[in-house]
Design a protein around this motif. Structure first.
Motif, mmCIF file in Angstrom:
data_model
loop_
_atom_site.group_PDB
_atom_site.id
_atom_site.type_symbol
_atom_site.label_atom_id
_atom_site.label_comp_id
_atom_site.label_asym_id
_atom_site.label_seq_id
_atom_site.Cartn_x
_atom_site.Cartn_y
_atom_site.Cartn_z
ATOM 1 N N ARG A 5 7.833 13.827 2.379
ATOM 2 C CA ARG A 5 6.667 14.726 2.468
ATOM 3 C C ARG A 5 5.987 14.854 1.110
ATOM 4 O O ARG A 5 4.754 14.837 1.025
ATOM 5 C CB ARG A 5 7.089 16.095 3.004
ATOM 6 N N MET A 6 6.772 14.983 0.062
ATOM 7 C CA MET A 6 6.203 15.108 -1.281
ATOM 8 C C MET A 6 5.499 13.821 -1.696
ATOM 9 O O MET A 6 4.410 13.861 -2.267
ATOM 10 C CB MET A 6 7.287 15.479 -2.290
ATOM 11 N N GLU A 7 6.100 12.696 -1.389
ATOM 12 C CA GLU A 7 5.469 11.410 -1.707
ATOM 13 C C GLU A 7 4.149 11.263 -0.951
ATOM 14 O O GLU A 7 3.162 10.782 -1.499
ATOM 15 C CB GLU A 7 6.416 10.258 -1.377
ATOM 16 N N ARG A 11 0.311 10.792 -2.495
ATOM 17 C CA ARG A 11 -0.605 9.711 -2.093
ATOM 18 C C ARG A 11 -1.912 10.272 -1.550
ATOM 19 O O ARG A 11 -2.992 9.752 -1.839
ATOM 20 C CB ARG A 11 0.060 8.803 -1.047
ATOM 21 N N LEU A 12 -1.822 11.353 -0.777
ATOM 22 C CA LEU A 12 -3.022 11.977 -0.217
ATOM 23 C C LEU A 12 -3.915 12.519 -1.327
ATOM 24 O O LEU A 12 -5.125 12.283 -1.339
ATOM 25 C CB LEU A 12 -2.633 13.097 0.752
ATOM 26 N N LEU A 68 -10.539 8.212 4.109
ATOM 27 C CA LEU A 68 -10.330 7.895 2.699
ATOM 28 C C LEU A 68 -10.348 6.393 2.424
ATOM 29 O O LEU A 68 -10.078 5.964 1.305
ATOM 30 C CB LEU A 68 -9.003 8.517 2.225
ATOM 31 N N HIS A 69 -10.679 5.596 3.445
ATOM 32 C CA HIS A 69 -10.760 4.138 3.326
ATOM 33 C C HIS A 69 -9.477 3.574 2.715
ATOM 34 O O HIS A 69 -9.503 2.834 1.737
ATOM 35 C CB HIS A 69 -11.974 3.715 2.493
ATOM 36 N N MET A 70 -8.376 3.970 3.340
ATOM 37 C CA MET A 70 -7.064 3.585 2.828
ATOM 38 C C MET A 70 -6.243 2.981 3.955
ATOM 39 O O MET A 70 -6.388 3.372 5.115
ATOM 40 C CB MET A 70 -6.375 4.831 2.270
ATOM 41 N N ASP A 71 -5.391 2.054 3.649
ATOM 42 C CA ASP A 71 -4.492 1.474 4.629
ATOM 43 C C ASP A 71 -3.614 2.590 5.203
ATOM 44 O O ASP A 71 -3.063 3.405 4.456
ATOM 45 C CB ASP A 71 -3.633 0.394 3.967
ATOM 46 N N ARG A 72 -3.494 2.615 6.510
ATOM 47 C CA ARG A 72 -2.740 3.689 7.182
ATOM 48 C C ARG A 72 -1.273 3.701 6.781
ATOM 49 O O ARG A 72 -0.691 4.760 6.553
ATOM 50 C CB ARG A 72 -2.883 3.536 8.694
ATOM 51 N N LEU A 75 -0.958 5.008 3.128
ATOM 52 C CA LEU A 75 -1.106 6.458 3.016
ATOM 53 C C LEU A 75 0.101 7.174 3.616
ATOM 54 O O LEU A 75 0.679 8.061 3.005
ATOM 55 C CB LEU A 75 -2.390 6.939 3.708
ATOM 56 N N GLY A 76 0.497 6.769 4.793
ATOM 57 C CA GLY A 76 1.575 7.472 5.482
ATOM 58 C C GLY A 76 2.964 7.209 4.954
ATOM 59 O O GLY A 76 3.797 8.101 4.897
ATOM 60 N N PHE A 77 3.208 5.968 4.544
ATOM 61 C CA PHE A 77 4.581 5.587 4.225
ATOM 62 C C PHE A 77 4.756 4.919 2.871
ATOM 63 O O PHE A 77 5.863 4.549 2.499
ATOM 64 C CB PHE A 77 5.111 4.666 5.327
ATOM 65 N N GLY A 78 3.652 4.691 2.170
ATOM 66 C CA GLY A 78 3.756 4.099 0.845
ATOM 67 C C GLY A 78 3.843 2.595 0.856
ATOM 68 O O GLY A 78 4.133 1.993 -0.156
ATOM 69 N N GLU A 79 3.598 1.988 2.018
ATOM 70 C CA GLU A 79 3.598 0.530 2.088
ATOM 71 C C GLU A 79 2.538 0.079 3.073
ATOM 72 O O GLU A 79 2.215 0.782 4.011
ATOM 73 C CB GLU A 79 4.963 -0.006 2.496
#
Length: 134
Positions: A5-7, A11-12, A68-72, A75-79
């Motif tokens: 959750r903190m990670e 990222r968010l 945010l034009h970011m890979d899902r 953003l969600g899992f760091g990969e």
């Protein structure tokens, strides 16, 4: 789970800054709600996401990443996602997740004896399913 959750919150916040938004709950809530076509989020929800106390459900994570034009996956899992499903598949998975969550909530409202019966039924069904696939 708390580390995940903190990670996610880090990222968010970084993605919001990169997109030109101040990573504050009121900004997140306002920007998210103006783009999301489902149920709006409250200030407390945005605050929990940014403070590492919660992670959004899949449908909201998808909306955040798109905004945010970011890979899902990033953003969600760091990969990065290795296999990105179609939007239809993603929405179906989100709907299934919500249905499972509703089922779990309904089970929690049952009496102890009723929950025991549900547990036994699920155990029998799982055993029968594994015999068929094995």
């Amino acid at each position: 789970m708390a580390d995940h959750r903190m990670e996610f919150s880090e990222r968010l916040a970084a993605a919001m800054q990169k997109a030109g938004y101040e990573p504050r709950p009121v900004v997140l809530m306002t920007q998210f709600n103006s783009r999301f076509h489902g149920r709006s989020i409250a200030f407390q929800t945005a605050s929990r996401w940014l403070n590492g106390l919660a992670i959004p459900k899949p449908d909201k994570l998808i909306a955040l990443a798109d905004w945010l034009h970011m890979d899902r996956g990033l953003l969600g899992f760091g990969e990065k996602e290795l296999r990105r499903g179609s939007d239809k598949q993603i929405k179906e998975r989100a709907a299934a997740y919500d249905a499972d969550e509703q089922l779990l909530h309904a089970i929690q409202t049952l009496s102890g004896a009723q929950r025991k019966l549900v547990r036994e039924l699920v155990t029998l069904l799982a055993a029968a399913g594994s015999k068929r696939s094995g």
